[in-house]
Design an enzyme around this catalytic site. Sequence first.
Site, PDB file in Angstrom:
ATOM      1  N   PRO A 161       0.835  -1.207   0.000  1.00 10.42           N
ATOM      2  CG  PRO A 161      -0.733  -1.564   1.673  1.00 10.42           C
ATOM      3  CD  PRO A 161       0.592  -2.050   1.171  1.00 10.42           C
ATOM      4  CB  CYS A 162       2.722   3.098  -2.035  1.00  9.93           C
ATOM      5  SG  CYS A 162       4.079   2.230  -1.224  1.00  9.93           S
TER       6      CYS A 162
END
Length: 344
Positions: free
Chosen positions: A80-81
């Site tokens: 997750p970014c």
Amino acid sequence: MQISVIDFFCGCGGTSAGLRKAGMKILAGIDYDGVALKTYQHNFPEASALQRNISDLTCEQLQQEVGEIERPLLFSACAPCQPFSNQNRHKDTSDKRVVLLDEFHRFVEHFQPDFLVLENVPGMQKVDGGPFFRFTDLLDRLDYKYDHGVLDAVDYGVPQSRRRLVLVAARNGEAKLPKKTHGDAEGLIEYATVRDAISHYPELEAGATHHEVPNHQTAQISEVNLERLRHTPEGGDRRDWPEHLLLKCHKKKTGYTDTYGRLSWSLPAKTLTTKCISISNGRFGHPNQNRGLSVREAAALQSFPDDFMFLGTVSQTARQVGNAVPVSFAETLGKQLMISVKEI
């Protein structure tokens, strides 16, 4: 020789589903989201489903969980970014999510898998010294061959435009991104459309659940939004509404017309998000029924097969679908990497 897969940040299992379709053996999925992991566990009973924060997981613990690992081995990761997403207008690179890819380094260095597939939001590769370049520095140090670029899933048979940063790597042999298979150019297959993906599902009203088609469930819609949909033709949006139905913010802005819009039968869908069944969050209105997409339809636009079951509430399952890697896209990446198996 069959490739073994450990799927980091696996979510509900879009990447694993695609790699399994490509002929690989799924050993384990790792994710912190317990609800998404229940979906993963249901659809991959042959694999270990580990609800862990990767920051708290050691290489030794992972080895103990999966047992003996047959080679060749592939690690996939979609950390997750969101701080780097184009949709995030308040980018914050101090967000703790940006370091999750750095945590992945430990496992790559320890196990040194034969292949790697990294998928993430475009934008990471534009940050000098950021997590993406720290990862490629690691690959250089470990002598991996790799290729990366921003690809659109619609160019590989997914009925949805979805641009993603993709990296593929191999310890032996060459790792190359796949060439486009779909498009308007001569020699390519025509783009898959919304009609191809969802036209066969039974009609459904807003807020209803179909009792024979799993996950064919829709969100409730207020009366005013139903009226807005009645004034919206296929492929249309708020520009088709009478004045009294417009929101105040819409009267001041000419852009952002996808919200409250309907999809077009003859085109691919726009990028699905975690709010992909809510008409107020994007062009997620059904082409001709007065409702948003059902979870099942959204999953089909992500190229999930109909026998893939999503567990949880309607909002939880929609979130799982919106976060997923399109299955057909992952399958294409897997098949491309399998060409390198002969080089090992």
